[in-house]
Design a protein around this motif. Sequence first.
Motif, short mmCIF file in Angstrom:
data_model
loop_
_atom_site.label_atom_id
_atom_site.label_comp_id
_atom_site.label_asym_id
_atom_site.label_seq_id
_atom_site.Cartn_x
_atom_site.Cartn_y
_atom_site.Cartn_z
N THR A 79 -1.16 79.75 49.66
CA THR A 79 -0.95 80.85 48.70
C THR A 79 -0.09 81.93 49.32
O THR A 79 0.84 82.45 48.69
N LYS A 80 -0.38 82.27 50.57
CA LYS A 80 0.43 83.28 51.27
C LYS A 80 1.87 82.80 51.46
O LYS A 80 2.81 83.59 51.31
N ILE A 81 2.02 81.52 51.78
CA ILE A 81 3.37 80.96 51.93
C ILE A 81 4.13 81.08 50.61
O ILE A 81 5.30 81.48 50.57
N TYR A 82 3.46 80.74 49.55
CA TYR A 82 4.08 80.76 48.21
C TYR A 82 4.61 82.15 47.89
O TYR A 82 5.76 82.31 47.46
N TYR A 83 3.80 83.18 48.11
CA TYR A 83 4.22 84.55 47.79
C TYR A 83 5.29 85.07 48.75
O TYR A 83 6.00 86.02 48.43
N ALA A 84 5.40 84.44 49.92
CA ALA A 84 6.45 84.83 50.86
C ALA A 84 7.81 84.26 50.48
O ALA A 84 8.83 84.66 51.04
N ASN A 85 7.83 83.35 49.53
CA ASN A 85 9.07 82.70 49.10
C ASN A 85 9.37 83.09 47.66
O ASN A 85 8.88 82.48 46.70
N SER A 86 10.17 84.11 47.51
CA SER A 86 10.41 84.70 46.19
C SER A 86 11.02 83.72 45.21
O SER A 86 10.79 83.82 44.00
N ASP A 87 11.81 82.77 45.70
CA ASP A 87 12.42 81.80 44.79
C ASP A 87 11.37 80.90 44.14
O ASP A 87 11.50 80.51 42.97
N LEU A 88 10.33 80.57 44.89
CA LEU A 88 9.24 79.77 44.32
C LEU A 88 8.49 80.56 43.26
O LEU A 88 8.17 80.03 42.18
N VAL A 89 8.22 81.83 43.57
CA VAL A 89 7.52 82.69 42.61
C VAL A 89 8.32 82.84 41.33
O VAL A 89 7.78 82.75 40.22
N SER A 141 5.14 89.97 43.69
CA SER A 141 6.32 90.59 44.28
C SER A 141 6.25 90.71 45.79
O SER A 141 7.15 91.25 46.41
N LYS A 142 5.21 90.19 46.41
CA LYS A 142 5.10 90.31 47.85
C LYS A 142 6.28 89.64 48.55
O LYS A 142 6.75 90.11 49.59
N ALA A 143 6.75 88.55 47.97
CA ALA A 143 7.87 87.86 48.58
C ALA A 143 9.12 88.70 48.59
O ALA A 143 9.94 88.61 49.49
N VAL A 144 9.28 89.54 47.57
CA VAL A 144 10.48 90.34 47.46
C VAL A 144 10.59 91.32 48.61
O VAL A 144 11.69 91.76 48.98
N ALA A 188 4.05 70.65 40.97
CA ALA A 188 5.40 71.22 40.99
C ALA A 188 5.55 72.27 42.09
O ALA A 188 6.57 72.30 42.80
N GLN A 189 4.55 73.11 42.24
CA GLN A 189 4.60 74.15 43.27
C GLN A 189 4.59 73.54 44.67
O GLN A 189 5.36 73.95 45.55
N ASN A 190 3.74 72.54 44.89
CA ASN A 190 3.63 71.92 46.21
C ASN A 190 4.88 71.12 46.57
O ASN A 190 5.32 71.12 47.72
N ILE A 191 5.42 70.42 45.58
CA ILE A 191 6.65 69.64 45.83
C ILE A 191 7.80 70.57 46.19
O ILE A 191 8.59 70.28 47.09
N ALA A 192 7.89 71.69 45.47
CA ALA A 192 8.95 72.65 45.76
C ALA A 192 8.77 73.25 47.15
O ALA A 192 9.74 73.45 47.90
N MET A 193 7.53 73.52 47.53
CA MET A 193 7.25 74.05 48.86
C MET A 193 7.62 73.03 49.93
O MET A 193 8.23 73.37 50.96
N LEU A 194 7.28 71.77 49.69
CA LEU A 194 7.61 70.70 50.62
C LEU A 194 9.12 70.53 50.76
O LEU A 194 9.64 70.33 51.86
N GLY A 195 9.82 70.66 49.63
CA GLY A 195 11.28 70.54 49.67
C GLY A 195 11.91 71.60 50.56
O GLY A 195 12.83 71.30 51.34
N TYR A 228 8.39 79.06 39.65
CA TYR A 228 7.16 78.32 39.34
C TYR A 228 5.96 79.20 38.97
O TYR A 228 4.84 78.72 38.89
N GLY A 229 6.22 80.48 38.75
CA GLY A 229 5.15 81.35 38.27
C GLY A 229 4.61 82.29 39.32
O GLY A 229 4.66 82.01 40.52
N LYS A 230 4.08 83.42 38.85
CA LYS A 230 3.62 84.47 39.76
C LYS A 230 2.28 84.17 40.43
O LYS A 230 1.89 84.86 41.35
N THR A 231 1.58 83.14 39.96
CA THR A 231 0.28 82.79 40.54
C THR A 231 0.33 81.40 41.13
O THR A 231 0.72 80.43 40.45
N TYR A 232 -0.05 81.28 42.40
CA TYR A 232 -0.09 79.97 43.04
C TYR A 232 -1.40 79.27 42.68
O TYR A 232 -2.49 79.78 42.92
#
Length: 276
Positions: free
Chosen positions: A237-247, A198-201, A259-266, A250-254
Amino acid sequence: MMKKITTTVVALGMAATMMTGAFSNSVTEGIFNETAITADAADSSRTKDQAVKWINARASESWAKDVDGSYGCQCVDLVMAYYRYLVGYNVGGNATNYQSNKLPSGWKRTNTPQPGDVIVWGGKTKINANYRLNKYGHVGLVVAVNSKKGTVTTVETRGGSGTAAHKYTREIKYATVFIRPAYKTNDNVIGGVLTEASKAVSTASTVTTFKKYTGGSGSVVTALNSIGAKSSFDYRTKIYYANSDLVSKYGKTYRGTAAQNIAMLGKLKKGSLVKP
Protein backbone atom coordinates in the motif's frame (compact mmCIF):
# COMPACT_ATOMS: atom_id res chain seq x y z
CA MET A 1 -20.94 32.92 26.54
CA MET A 2 -24.54 32.19 26.54
CA LYS A 3 -26.43 31.06 23.51
CA LYS A 4 -29.42 29.19 22.88
CA ILE A 5 -30.70 25.86 23.97
CA THR A 6 -34.24 25.23 22.93
CA THR A 7 -36.22 22.15 22.22
CA THR A 8 -39.57 23.73 22.99
CA VAL A 9 -38.34 27.32 22.74
CA VAL A 10 -37.64 27.71 26.43
CA ALA A 11 -35.60 30.84 27.14
CA LEU A 12 -32.80 30.32 29.59
CA GLY A 13 -31.48 33.00 31.89
CA MET A 14 -28.58 35.12 30.78
CA ALA A 15 -27.21 36.28 34.13
CA ALA A 16 -23.46 35.97 34.61
CA THR A 17 -21.71 35.60 37.94
CA MET A 18 -19.76 38.81 38.39
CA MET A 19 -16.64 39.24 40.51
CA THR A 20 -14.79 42.34 41.71
CA GLY A 21 -12.96 44.06 38.87
CA ALA A 22 -15.04 42.45 36.08
CA PHE A 23 -15.73 44.12 32.75
CA SER A 24 -17.87 47.22 32.73
CA ASN A 25 -20.06 45.33 30.25
CA SER A 26 -20.42 41.74 31.33
CA VAL A 27 -19.51 38.78 29.17
CA THR A 28 -22.82 37.19 28.31
CA GLU A 29 -22.66 33.44 28.07
CA GLY A 30 -24.14 31.50 25.22
CA ILE A 31 -27.08 29.25 24.64
CA PHE A 32 -27.81 27.68 21.27
CA ASN A 33 -30.96 26.63 19.44
CA GLU A 34 -30.63 22.86 19.01
CA THR A 35 -33.10 22.84 16.13
CA ALA A 36 -30.26 24.23 13.96
CA ILE A 37 -28.12 21.09 14.27
CA THR A 38 -27.67 19.22 10.99
CA ALA A 39 -25.50 16.51 9.47
CA ASP A 40 -21.70 16.34 9.21
CA ALA A 41 -19.76 18.30 6.63
CA ALA A 42 -17.11 17.74 3.99
CA ASP A 43 -13.41 18.54 4.31
CA SER A 44 -12.44 22.18 4.50
CA SER A 45 -12.18 24.16 1.29
CA ARG A 46 -10.55 27.19 2.98
CA THR A 47 -6.92 27.89 3.73
CA LYS A 48 -5.69 29.05 7.11
CA ASP A 49 -4.96 32.51 5.70
CA GLN A 50 -8.52 32.79 4.40
CA ALA A 51 -9.85 31.72 7.80
CA VAL A 52 -7.87 34.33 9.74
CA LYS A 53 -8.77 37.05 7.24
CA TRP A 54 -12.43 36.13 7.66
CA ILE A 55 -12.16 36.46 11.45
CA ASN A 56 -10.39 39.82 11.26
CA ALA A 57 -13.00 41.10 8.82
CA ARG A 58 -15.76 40.36 11.33
CA ALA A 59 -14.02 42.55 13.90
CA SER A 60 -13.47 45.32 11.35
CA GLU A 61 -17.15 45.44 10.48
CA SER A 62 -18.36 45.06 14.10
CA TRP A 63 -20.24 41.91 13.07
CA ALA A 64 -23.34 41.17 15.19
CA LYS A 65 -25.66 38.65 13.54
CA ASP A 66 -28.13 36.25 15.07
CA VAL A 67 -27.15 33.24 12.98
CA ASP A 68 -29.71 30.77 14.29
CA GLY A 69 -32.48 33.31 14.82
CA SER A 70 -32.73 32.93 18.59
CA TYR A 71 -32.12 35.41 21.42
CA GLY A 72 -30.11 37.85 19.33
CA CYS A 73 -26.38 37.75 18.69
CA GLN A 74 -24.52 35.71 21.29
CA CYS A 75 -20.93 34.48 21.45
CA VAL A 76 -21.70 31.18 19.71
CA ASP A 77 -23.27 32.94 16.71
CA LEU A 78 -19.85 34.10 15.51
CA VAL A 79 -18.42 30.62 15.92
CA MET A 80 -21.42 29.10 14.14
CA ALA A 81 -20.86 31.49 11.24
CA TYR A 82 -17.17 30.51 11.20
CA TYR A 83 -17.98 26.79 11.01
CA ARG A 84 -20.38 27.49 8.15
CA TYR A 85 -17.79 29.60 6.31
CA LEU A 86 -15.14 26.90 6.59
CA VAL A 87 -17.11 23.73 5.96
CA GLY A 88 -20.84 24.49 5.76
CA TYR A 89 -21.27 22.77 9.13
CA ASN A 90 -24.07 23.69 11.53
CA VAL A 91 -22.77 23.25 15.05
CA GLY A 92 -24.96 23.06 18.15
CA GLY A 93 -24.79 23.41 21.91
CA ASN A 94 -24.02 26.03 24.53
CA ALA A 95 -20.57 27.60 24.49
CA THR A 96 -19.43 25.20 27.22
CA ASN A 97 -20.47 22.25 25.03
CA TYR A 98 -17.69 23.10 22.58
CA GLN A 99 -15.36 21.31 24.99
CA SER A 100 -16.68 18.00 23.71
CA ASN A 101 -19.30 18.39 20.97
CA LYS A 102 -18.89 16.73 17.59
CA LEU A 103 -16.29 18.29 15.30
CA PRO A 104 -16.24 18.45 11.50
CA SER A 105 -14.07 15.91 9.72
CA GLY A 106 -10.36 16.41 10.36
CA TRP A 107 -10.77 19.04 13.10
CA LYS A 108 -9.19 18.47 16.52
CA ARG A 109 -8.94 19.87 20.03
CA THR A 110 -5.62 21.13 21.39
CA ASN A 111 -4.15 23.07 24.30
CA THR A 112 -1.67 24.98 22.11
CA PRO A 113 -3.36 27.86 20.23
CA GLN A 114 -2.77 29.04 16.68
CA PRO A 115 -4.43 31.78 14.64
CA GLY A 116 -7.70 30.44 13.26
CA ASP A 117 -8.50 28.32 16.31
CA VAL A 118 -11.74 28.47 18.25
CA ILE A 119 -11.09 29.31 21.91
CA VAL A 120 -13.40 27.76 24.48
CA TRP A 121 -14.01 28.57 28.13
CA GLY A 122 -16.08 26.01 29.98
CA GLY A 123 -19.02 26.86 32.18
CA LYS A 124 -18.21 28.35 35.59
CA THR A 125 -14.55 28.83 34.67
CA LYS A 126 -12.63 32.10 34.83
CA ILE A 127 -12.07 34.06 31.64
CA ASN A 128 -9.52 36.18 33.50
CA ALA A 129 -8.36 36.72 37.07
CA ASN A 130 -11.39 38.86 37.94
CA TYR A 131 -14.31 37.33 36.10
CA ARG A 132 -15.96 33.92 36.36
CA LEU A 133 -18.40 32.76 33.69
CA ASN A 134 -21.76 31.24 34.44
CA LYS A 135 -22.64 27.67 33.48
CA TYR A 136 -22.96 28.39 29.76
CA GLY A 137 -19.30 29.25 29.15
CA HIS A 138 -17.91 31.42 26.36
CA VAL A 139 -16.28 31.03 22.93
CA GLY A 140 -14.31 33.18 20.50
CA LEU A 141 -11.87 33.00 17.59
CA VAL A 142 -8.08 33.40 17.72
CA VAL A 143 -6.29 35.74 15.30
CA ALA A 144 -2.85 36.03 16.93
CA VAL A 145 -0.70 34.33 19.57
CA ASN A 146 1.97 35.89 21.79
CA SER A 147 3.77 32.92 23.31
CA LYS A 148 6.16 35.07 25.34
CA LYS A 149 3.33 36.86 27.11
CA GLY A 150 1.10 33.79 27.21
CA THR A 151 -1.75 35.61 25.48
CA VAL A 152 -3.92 35.36 22.39
CA THR A 153 -5.72 38.05 20.46
CA THR A 154 -9.29 37.00 19.86
CA VAL A 155 -12.38 38.18 18.07
CA GLU A 156 -15.54 37.65 20.12
CA THR A 157 -19.15 38.70 20.15
CA ARG A 158 -20.66 39.48 23.56
CA GLY A 159 -17.15 39.54 24.95
CA GLY A 160 -17.50 42.44 27.35
CA SER A 161 -17.45 45.42 24.98
CA GLY A 162 -21.01 45.09 23.78
CA THR A 163 -22.73 42.67 21.44
CA ALA A 164 -20.72 43.26 18.24
CA ALA A 165 -17.47 41.51 17.33
CA HIS A 166 -14.42 43.11 18.93
CA LYS A 167 -10.81 42.14 19.51
CA TYR A 168 -9.65 41.12 22.98
CA THR A 169 -6.42 40.03 24.61
CA ARG A 170 -6.92 36.84 26.61
CA GLU A 171 -4.53 34.84 28.77
CA ILE A 172 -4.00 31.35 27.38
CA LYS A 173 -3.93 29.76 30.85
CA TYR A 174 -7.61 30.53 31.42
CA ALA A 175 -8.83 28.85 28.21
CA THR A 176 -10.34 25.41 28.61
CA VAL A 177 -9.43 24.16 25.13
CA PHE A 178 -8.82 25.28 21.55
CA ILE A 179 -10.41 23.79 18.44
CA ARG A 180 -8.20 23.52 15.34
CA PRO A 181 -9.95 23.44 11.93
CA ALA A 182 -8.67 21.26 9.08
CA TYR A 183 -7.51 23.79 6.53
CA LYS A 184 -6.91 23.34 2.86
CA THR A 185 -3.26 24.19 2.12
CA ASN A 186 -3.19 23.03 -1.50
CA ASP A 187 -5.17 20.75 -3.79
CA ASN A 188 -3.88 17.61 -2.09
CA VAL A 189 -3.41 18.69 1.50
CA ILE A 190 -6.06 19.07 4.21
CA GLY A 191 -5.03 20.42 7.60
CA GLY A 192 -1.35 20.09 6.73
CA VAL A 193 -1.65 16.33 6.14
CA LEU A 194 -1.29 14.77 2.71
CA THR A 195 -4.31 12.80 1.56
CA GLU A 196 -3.49 9.15 0.82
CA ALA A 197 -4.10 9.63 -2.88
CA SER A 198 -1.62 12.47 -3.05
CA LYS A 199 1.24 11.15 -0.94
CA ALA A 200 3.02 10.06 -4.08
CA VAL A 201 2.90 13.56 -5.48
CA SER A 202 5.06 14.79 -2.59
CA THR A 203 8.04 12.69 -3.62
CA ALA A 204 10.47 15.37 -4.65
CA SER A 205 13.94 15.18 -6.12
CA THR A 206 15.14 12.54 -3.60
CA VAL A 207 13.25 9.66 -5.23
CA THR A 208 14.77 6.21 -4.83
CA THR A 209 13.65 3.08 -6.65
CA PHE A 210 13.71 -0.62 -5.89
CA LYS A 211 16.33 -2.88 -7.40
CA LYS A 212 15.24 -4.09 -10.83
CA TYR A 213 13.53 -7.49 -10.78
CA THR A 214 14.85 -9.80 -13.49
CA GLY A 215 13.01 -13.00 -12.61
CA GLY A 216 10.08 -14.56 -14.41
CA SER A 217 7.40 -14.62 -11.69
CA GLY A 218 4.04 -13.03 -12.37
CA SER A 219 3.54 -12.29 -8.66
CA VAL A 220 4.55 -8.93 -7.26
CA VAL A 221 4.83 -10.55 -3.82
CA THR A 222 7.33 -13.11 -5.08
CA ALA A 223 9.21 -10.45 -7.01
CA LEU A 224 9.54 -8.18 -3.99
CA ASN A 225 10.67 -11.05 -1.81
CA SER A 226 13.27 -12.06 -4.36
CA ILE A 227 14.96 -8.65 -4.24
CA GLY A 228 14.89 -8.58 -0.45
CA ALA A 229 12.00 -6.15 -0.09
CA LYS A 230 8.98 -6.43 2.18
CA SER A 231 5.84 -7.68 0.47
CA SER A 232 3.03 -7.40 3.00
CA PHE A 233 -0.22 -5.75 1.97
CA ASP A 234 0.48 -2.77 4.20
CA TYR A 235 3.89 -2.25 2.65
CA ARG A 236 2.55 -2.66 -0.87
CA THR A 237 0.00 0.00 0.00
CA LYS A 238 2.84 2.37 0.86
CA ILE A 239 4.61 1.49 -2.38
CA TYR A 240 1.44 2.17 -4.33
CA TYR A 241 1.01 5.66 -2.87
CA ALA A 242 4.68 6.42 -3.51
CA ASN A 243 4.08 5.91 -7.24
CA SER A 244 1.84 8.71 -8.43
CA ASP A 245 1.37 7.20 -11.89
CA LEU A 246 -0.20 4.09 -10.36
CA VAL A 247 -2.50 6.21 -8.21
CA SER A 248 -3.54 8.30 -11.20
CA LYS A 249 -4.26 5.29 -13.43
CA TYR A 250 -5.56 2.66 -11.04
CA GLY A 251 -7.39 4.64 -8.38
CA LYS A 252 -6.66 6.54 -5.18
CA THR A 253 -7.15 3.49 -2.94
CA TYR A 254 -4.90 0.44 -3.05
CA ARG A 255 -6.96 -2.74 -2.80
CA GLY A 256 -4.45 -5.27 -4.10
CA THR A 257 -6.38 -5.84 -7.32
CA ALA A 258 -4.83 -7.81 -10.17
CA ALA A 259 -4.51 -4.66 -12.26
CA GLN A 260 -2.77 -2.74 -9.48
CA ASN A 261 -0.36 -5.59 -8.69
CA ILE A 262 0.48 -6.26 -12.33
CA ALA A 263 1.20 -2.58 -12.87
CA MET A 264 3.40 -2.53 -9.77
CA LEU A 265 5.26 -5.63 -10.99
CA GLY A 266 5.75 -4.04 -14.40
CA LYS A 267 7.49 -1.04 -12.84
CA LEU A 268 9.59 -3.33 -10.67
CA LYS A 269 10.79 -5.20 -13.78
CA LYS A 270 11.76 -1.87 -15.36
CA GLY A 271 13.57 -0.73 -12.25
CA SER A 272 11.29 2.28 -11.94
CA LEU A 273 9.19 1.31 -8.91
CA VAL A 274 9.60 4.14 -6.38
CA LYS A 275 10.29 3.24 -2.76
CA PRO A 276 7.94 4.67 -0.10
